[in-house]
Design a protein around this motif. Structure first.
Motif, PDB file in Angstrom:
ATOM      1  N   ALA A 117       0.827  -1.211   0.000  1.00 23.57           N
ATOM      2  CA  ALA A 117       0.000   0.000   0.000  1.00 23.57           C
ATOM      3  C   ALA A 117       0.858   1.257   0.000  1.00 23.57           C
ATOM      4  CB  ALA A 117      -0.930  -0.010   1.213  1.00 23.57           C
ATOM      5  N   GLU A 118       1.971   1.240   0.727  1.00 19.02           N
ATOM      6  CA  GLU A 118       2.850   2.408   0.769  1.00 19.02           C
ATOM      7  C   GLU A 118       3.481   2.668  -0.594  1.00 19.02           C
ATOM      8  OE1 GLU A 118       5.692   2.534   3.908  1.00 19.02           O
ATOM      9  OE2 GLU A 118       4.218   2.189   5.475  1.00 19.02           O
ATOM     10  N   VAL A 119       3.954   1.612  -1.254  1.00 20.94           N
ATOM     11  CA  VAL A 119       4.573   1.804  -2.560  1.00 20.94           C
ATOM     12  C   VAL A 119       3.551   2.333  -3.561  1.00 20.94           C
ATOM     13  CG1 VAL A 119       5.674   0.612  -4.504  1.00 20.94           C
ATOM     14  CG2 VAL A 119       6.442   0.175  -2.163  1.00 20.94           C
ATOM     15  N   ALA A 120       2.322   1.832  -3.511  1.00 20.98           N
ATOM     16  CA  ALA A 120       1.274   2.363  -4.387  1.00 20.98           C
ATOM     17  C   ALA A 120       1.047   3.843  -4.125  1.00 20.98           C
ATOM     18  CB  ALA A 120      -0.021   1.579  -4.178  1.00 20.98           C
ATOM     19  N   GLN A 121       1.081   4.229  -2.859  1.00 23.53           N
ATOM     20  CA  GLN A 121       0.918   5.633  -2.497  1.00 23.53           C
ATOM     21  C   GLN A 121       2.088   6.462  -3.018  1.00 23.53           C
ATOM     22  OE1 GLN A 121       0.071   6.017   1.671  1.00 23.53           O
ATOM     23  NE2 GLN A 121       0.113   8.247   1.665  1.00 23.53           N
ATOM     24  N   ALA A 122       3.306   5.913  -2.925  1.00 22.50           N
ATOM     25  CA  ALA A 122       4.487   6.613  -3.429  1.00 22.50           C
ATOM     26  C   ALA A 122       4.422   6.796  -4.937  1.00 22.50           C
ATOM     27  CB  ALA A 122       5.747   5.843  -3.041  1.00 22.50           C
ATOM     28  N   VAL A 123       3.974   5.766  -5.656  1.00 20.18           N
ATOM     29  CA  VAL A 123       3.849   5.862  -7.112  1.00 20.18           C
ATOM     30  C   VAL A 123       2.851   6.958  -7.485  1.00 20.18           C
ATOM     31  CG1 VAL A 123       3.090   4.647  -9.191  1.00 20.18           C
ATOM     32  CG2 VAL A 123       4.546   3.468  -7.523  1.00 20.18           C
ATOM     33  N   ARG A 124       1.740   7.005  -6.790  1.00 16.79           N
ATOM     34  CA  ARG A 124       0.749   8.043  -7.084  1.00 16.79           C
ATOM     35  C   ARG A 124       1.317   9.433  -6.811  1.00 16.79           C
ATOM     36  NH1 ARG A 124      -2.927   3.964  -5.134  1.00 16.79           N
ATOM     37  NH2 ARG A 124      -2.595   4.652  -2.977  1.00 16.79           N
ATOM     38  N   ALA A 125       2.030   9.590  -5.689  1.00 14.72           N
ATOM     39  CA  ALA A 125       2.585  10.903  -5.344  1.00 14.72           C
ATOM     40  C   ALA A 125       3.638  11.339  -6.352  1.00 14.72           C
ATOM     41  CB  ALA A 125       3.179  10.864  -3.940  1.00 14.72           C
ATOM     42  N   ALA A 126       4.516  10.430  -6.747  1.00 17.76           N
ATOM     43  CA  ALA A 126       5.571  10.783  -7.699  1.00 17.76           C
ATOM     44  C   ALA A 126       4.990  11.072  -9.074  1.00 17.76           C
ATOM     45  CB  ALA A 126       6.602   9.663  -7.773  1.00 17.76           C
ATOM     46  N   SER A 127       4.010  10.270  -9.503  1.00 12.08           N
ATOM     47  CA  SER A 127       3.435  10.466 -10.838  1.00 12.08           C
ATOM     48  C   SER A 127       2.634  11.759 -10.938  1.00 12.08           C
ATOM     49  CB  SER A 127       2.552   9.267 -11.220  1.00 12.08           C
ATOM     50  OG  SER A 127       1.438   9.159 -10.362  1.00 12.08           O
ATOM     51  N   ALA A 128       2.187  12.283  -9.802  1.00 14.90           N
ATOM     52  CA  ALA A 128       1.488  13.571  -9.812  1.00 14.90           C
ATOM     53  C   ALA A 128       2.439  14.718 -10.159  1.00 14.90           C
ATOM     54  CB  ALA A 128       0.838  13.826  -8.455  1.00 14.90           C
ATOM     55  N   ARG A 129       3.743  14.499 -10.016  1.00 14.93           N
ATOM     56  CA  ARG A 129       4.733  15.535 -10.298  1.00 14.93           C
ATOM     57  C   ARG A 129       5.290  15.470 -11.707  1.00 14.93           C
ATOM     58  NH1 ARG A 129       7.581  17.953  -5.924  1.00 14.93           N
ATOM     59  NH2 ARG A 129       6.609  17.547  -3.908  1.00 14.93           N
ATOM     60  N   ILE A 130       5.132  14.323 -12.364  1.00 19.19           N
ATOM     61  CA  ILE A 130       5.771  14.105 -13.660  1.00 19.19           C
ATOM     62  C   ILE A 130       4.719  13.652 -14.667  1.00 19.19           C
ATOM     63  CG2 ILE A 130       7.500  12.776 -14.926  1.00 19.19           C
ATOM     64  CD1 ILE A 130       8.754  14.641 -12.885  1.00 19.19           C
ATOM     65  N   ALA A 131       4.592  14.357 -15.756  1.00 19.16           N
ATOM     66  CA  ALA A 131       3.669  13.963 -16.815  1.00 19.16           C
ATOM     67  C   ALA A 131       4.256  12.820 -17.634  1.00 19.16           C
ATOM     68  CB  ALA A 131       3.374  15.159 -17.715  1.00 19.16           C
ATOM     69  N   GLY A 132       3.382  12.007 -18.215  1.00 20.71           N
ATOM     70  CA  GLY A 132       3.843  10.943 -19.090  1.00 20.71           C
ATOM     71  C   GLY A 132       3.651   9.572 -18.493  1.00 20.71           C
ATOM     72  N   PRO A 133       4.096   8.542 -19.212  1.00 23.88           N
ATOM     73  CA  PRO A 133       3.904   7.168 -18.750  1.00 23.88           C
ATOM     74  C   PRO A 133       4.690   6.876 -17.475  1.00 23.88           C
ATOM     75  CG  PRO A 133       5.331   7.225 -20.682  1.00 23.88           C
ATOM     76  CD  PRO A 133       4.780   8.607 -20.509  1.00 23.88           C
ATOM     77  N   VAL A 134       4.189   5.928 -16.696  1.00 28.63           N
ATOM     78  CA  VAL A 134       4.828   5.520 -15.448  1.00 28.63           C
ATOM     79  C   VAL A 134       5.209   4.046 -15.543  1.00 28.63           C
ATOM     80  CG1 VAL A 134       4.579   5.269 -12.951  1.00 28.63           C
ATOM     81  CG2 VAL A 134       3.484   7.191 -14.135  1.00 28.63           C
ATOM     82  N   VAL A 135       6.476   3.768 -15.296  1.00 32.78           N
ATOM     83  CA  VAL A 135       7.002   2.404 -15.271  1.00 32.78           C
ATOM     84  C   VAL A 135       7.520   2.135 -13.870  1.00 32.78           C
ATOM     85  CG1 VAL A 135       8.728   0.819 -16.227  1.00 32.78           C
ATOM     86  CG2 VAL A 135       7.654   2.548 -17.708  1.00 32.78           C
ATOM     87  N   VAL A 136       7.231   0.965 -13.336  1.00 35.07           N
ATOM     88  CA  VAL A 136       7.713   0.600 -12.010  1.00 35.07           C
ATOM     89  C   VAL A 136       8.627  -0.619 -12.126  1.00 35.07           C
ATOM     90  CG1 VAL A 136       7.125   0.028  -9.628  1.00 35.07           C
ATOM     91  CG2 VAL A 136       5.576   1.446 -10.983  1.00 35.07           C
ATOM     92  N   THR A 137       9.825  -0.482 -11.600  1.00 37.56           N
ATOM     93  CA  THR A 137      10.756  -1.600 -11.513  1.00 37.56           C
ATOM     94  C   THR A 137      11.232  -1.702 -10.071  1.00 37.56           C
ATOM     95  OG1 THR A 137      12.733  -2.636 -12.486  1.00 37.56           O
ATOM     96  CG2 THR A 137      12.829  -0.264 -12.097  1.00 37.56           C
ATOM     97  N   GLY A 138      11.878  -2.784  -9.736  1.00 39.42           N
ATOM     98  CA  GLY A 138      12.376  -2.986  -8.384  1.00 39.42           C
ATOM     99  C   GLY A 138      13.121  -4.295  -8.324  1.00 39.42           C
ATOM    100  N   HIS A 139      13.886  -4.473  -7.267  1.00 47.77           N
ATOM    101  CA  HIS A 139      14.805  -5.599  -7.173  1.00 47.77           C
ATOM    102  C   HIS A 139      14.496  -6.457  -5.961  1.00 47.77           C
ATOM    103  CE1 HIS A 139      18.930  -7.150  -5.829  1.00 47.77           C
ATOM    104  NE2 HIS A 139      18.610  -7.865  -6.887  1.00 47.77           N
TER     105      HIS A 139
END
Length: 262
Positions: A117-139
Motif C-alpha cells: 500500500a505504501e509503494v502504491a501511495q508513493a507511485v501516485r505521489a511521484a506520478s502527480a509531479r511528472i507527466a507521461g507514462p509511469v514504469v515501475v521496476t524494483g529488485h
C-alpha cells in the motif's frame, strides 16, 4: 555453511556470492556520488505519507521528462532504503526520464501488505509531479512490490512493470527463518503473491533475473512470467547483487526493457 532449513538455503543470496559483504558500502558510495553529481536535479526527501520512511527522492533529466521510472529497493522487506540505490537512476535520467526512488516502512514494523500500500501511495505521489507514462521496476523484495503495482488494485497510471529477481510466490518463505520477522502467514502469502494475482490487461510486464542467481530465484522469475504470460530475460553471468547494475547505463538491455518503446 549451516542453514536451519532447505528453504533458508534456497533464499540465502549473500552466502553464495563472492565478496557479498562489500556490496552495501559500494552501493551507498555510488549512490551518494550520483546525488552529488546531479546537484539541483536531485530533489530529495519528498513526503508521500506521514511515516518516517514514507519519503521518496526524485531525479530529473536536463530537459522536460519523457515520463517516470519508479525503482523500489530490495532487502527482503527488512533492510536498506532509497539512499542506497540512487545511482540506479542514471540510465533512466540519461534517456530523458525522471526517476523516483521511495523508501517504505520495513518489517517487523510493517507487514508486506502495508508495504504494498505504501509503494502504491508513493507511485501516485511521484506520478502527480511528472507527466507521461509511469514504469515501475524494483529488485528482489522490491521486485515483488513492483510486480504488485500491476495487480488489479495497483496505481492507475502504471503502464509497465519490470520486476528484477522478484519474489513472486511468497508461500515458500513460510519455511524460512525470516518468516517471524516478516510476520508472514499463509493468508498474507497468498494475498501478496503476484503470481497468484491477475495482471491488469493494460499493464505490460517483463521479468528480469540473473543467470547466476540461486535456483529459487530463477524459479520465481519463471513462475511469474508463466502465470502472467509475459516475457522473461535471464541475464547471463549476473548474480543477485549485480543484476541491477545495468540500470546505470542508458542503452543497456535492462534499461531498454524498462523504457523502450515508450
Amino acid at each position: 555453511m549451516e542453514f536451519r532449513s532447505q528453504a533458508d538455503r534456497d533464499y540465502a543470496n549473500g552466502a553464495f556470492i563472492a565478496g557479498a559483504a562489500e556490496y552495501p558500502a559500494r552501493w551507498a558510495g555510488r549512490a551518494a556520488a550520483f546525488r552529488a553529481g546531479l546537484g539541483a536535479r536531485a530533489v530529495l526527501d519528498l513526503a508521500y505519507g506521514p511515516g518516517a520512511r514514507q519519503r521518496f527522492d526524485l531525479f530529473l533529466p536536463e530537459t522536460t521528462a519523457r515520463g517516470l521510472l519508479v525503482f523500489v529497493h530490495g532487502g527482503y522487506w527488512l533492510a536498506f532504503g532509497r539512499a542506497d540505490f540512487s545511482h540506479l537512476a542514471a540510465g533512466a535520467v540519461a534517456r530523458g526520464w525522471a526517476c523516483a526512488m521511495p523508501s517504505y516502512t520495513l518489517a517487523p514494523e510493517a507487514r508486506i501488505s502495508a508495504m504494498t500500500a505504501e509503494v502504491a501511495q508513493a507511485v501516485r505521489a511521484a506520478s502527480a509531479r511528472i507527466a507521461g507514462p509511469v514504469v515501475v521496476t524494483g529488485h528482489s523484495a522490491g521486485g515483488h512490490l513492483a510486480a504488485r503495482m500491476a495487480a488489479a488494485e495497483g496505481p492507475a497510471p502504471v503502464v509497465r512493470v519490470v520486476p528484477i529477481s522478484p519474489l513472486a510466490d511468497l508461500r515458500p518463505l513460510l519455511a524460512t527463518e525470516m518468516k517471524a520477522k516478516l510476520r508472514l502467514d499463509l493468508a498474507e502469502a497468498r494475498a501478496e503473491s503476484p503470481c497468484l494475482l491477475p495482471r491488469r490487461a493494460e499493464v505490460q510486464a517483463h521479468v528480469w533475473v540473473g543467470g547466476q542467481e540461486r535456483p529459487a530465484f530463477l524459479w520465481q522469475a519463471r513462475v511469474l512470467s508463466e502465470d502472467w504470460a509475459c516475457p522473461w530475460t535471464v541475464a547471463p553471468g549476473r548474480h543477485h547483487f549485480d543484476v541491477i547494475d545495468d540500470l546505470e547505463t542508458a542503452e543497456s538491455a535492462l534499461t531498454d526493457a524498462c523504457l523502450g518503446g515508450l
